[in-house]
Each structure stands twice: as C-alpha cells, then as structure tokens.
Design a protein around this motif. Structure first.
Motif, short mmCIF file in Angstrom:
data_model
loop_
_atom_site.label_atom_id
_atom_site.label_comp_id
_atom_site.label_asym_id
_atom_site.label_seq_id
_atom_site.Cartn_x
_atom_site.Cartn_y
_atom_site.Cartn_z
N GLN A 122 -29.60 0.46 -42.88
CA GLN A 122 -28.34 -0.39 -43.33
C GLN A 122 -27.15 0.15 -42.58
O GLN A 122 -26.26 -0.47 -42.16
N LEU A 123 -27.05 1.61 -42.86
CA LEU A 123 -25.77 2.34 -42.19
C LEU A 123 -25.72 1.98 -40.70
O LEU A 123 -24.72 1.84 -40.21
N ALA A 124 -27.12 2.20 -40.22
CA ALA A 124 -26.72 1.95 -38.31
C ALA A 124 -26.60 0.52 -38.24
O ALA A 124 -25.78 0.28 -37.34
N GLU A 125 -27.17 -0.51 -38.85
CA GLU A 125 -26.78 -1.90 -38.54
C GLU A 125 -25.22 -2.18 -38.97
O GLU A 125 -24.78 -2.81 -38.26
N ASN A 126 -24.64 -1.39 -40.07
CA ASN A 126 -23.25 -1.64 -40.27
C ASN A 126 -22.45 -1.19 -39.08
O ASN A 126 -21.36 -1.71 -38.74
N GLU A 127 -22.86 0.01 -38.64
CA GLU A 127 -22.05 0.79 -37.60
C GLU A 127 -22.27 -0.31 -36.31
O GLU A 127 -21.21 -0.47 -35.51
N LYS A 128 -23.25 -0.83 -36.17
CA LYS A 128 -23.76 -1.95 -34.77
C LYS A 128 -22.58 -2.96 -35.10
O LYS A 128 -22.12 -3.38 -33.97
N ILE A 129 -22.61 -3.56 -36.30
CA ILE A 129 -21.82 -4.91 -36.40
C ILE A 129 -20.11 -4.27 -36.46
O ILE A 129 -19.55 -4.98 -35.84
N LYS A 130 -19.92 -3.35 -36.85
CA LYS A 130 -18.42 -2.74 -36.61
C LYS A 130 -18.12 -2.62 -35.30
O LYS A 130 -16.99 -3.03 -35.01
N ALA A 131 -19.11 -2.22 -34.38
CA ALA A 131 -18.65 -2.08 -33.02
C ALA A 131 -18.38 -3.36 -32.34
O ALA A 131 -17.65 -3.34 -31.58
N ILE A 132 -19.33 -4.43 -32.96
CA ILE A 132 -19.17 -5.69 -32.29
C ILE A 132 -17.96 -6.36 -32.71
O ILE A 132 -17.07 -6.90 -32.01
N LEU A 133 -17.79 -6.22 -33.75
CA LEU A 133 -16.30 -6.80 -34.38
C LEU A 133 -15.30 -6.17 -33.90
O LEU A 133 -14.09 -6.99 -33.58
#
Length: 101
Positions: free
Chosen positions: A57-68
């Motif tokens: 979940q942390l990795a997915e959150n980082e990916k979404i933060k990078a996209i945002l």
C-alpha cells in the motif's frame, strides 16, 4: 501392628494423590504452552502478511503521489474514468459482445 499399617497406607495414599495432582498440573501446563506457541506462530504469520500488505500500500501511495505531482494528472484522471466506463461527450462507445457466453 494395625496402627502402623494404617499410617503407611495413609502416607502412601497422600503421596499417590500428590503425584497424580502434580502430573495433572504438568500436563495442563504443557498443553497451555503448546497452545500458546501455536497461537504465537499463527499471529506472527498474520503479522508478516499485514506487513507485506502495508508495504504494498505504501508503494501504491507513492506511485499515486508521483502521478498527482506530475504533469500527467489529466491523463491519469481520464484513464481512471475510462476504466469505470465513462466517455467524452463526442465519443461513441462500442462493446464487443461476441466473446461473451
């Protein structure tokens, strides 16, 4: 002589009861120990599973933060909308029903 035999019998009886009670106590403690060990093992496995889910979940959150934070935010929003079946006003959506059974 009978008094001597009775006292030996009482002592033997008391000794036997004490041994049986001690054996029962040892068995109960052994059962509790193994039961607790099984619970600990199960909970450690569950904790490892939760840790893996947390890291994912942390990795997915980082990916979404990078996209945002990137310039591709509009592309990302459009992709998620299309995944949910949305289309633009001037688009026509076609569904392939030939593969459905």
């Amino acid at each position: 002589m009978k008094a001597g035999m009775k006292s030996i019998s009482k002592k033997s009886l008391i000794k036997g009861v004490v041994i049986v009670l001690f054996a029962a106590l040892v068995l109960y403690c052994s059962f509790s120990l193994f039961s607790n060990y099984a619970d600990i093992s199960r909970l450690k496995a569950q904790a490892a599973e939760y840790d893996a889910e947390y890291e994912q979940q942390l990795a997915e959150n980082e990916k979404i933060k990078a996209i945002l934070d990137s310039d591709n935010l509009d592309d990302y929003i459009e992709q998620k909308a299309r995944e949910k079946g949305y289309a633009k006003d001037d688009e026509m959506v076609f569904y392939d029903i030939s593969s459905s059974k």
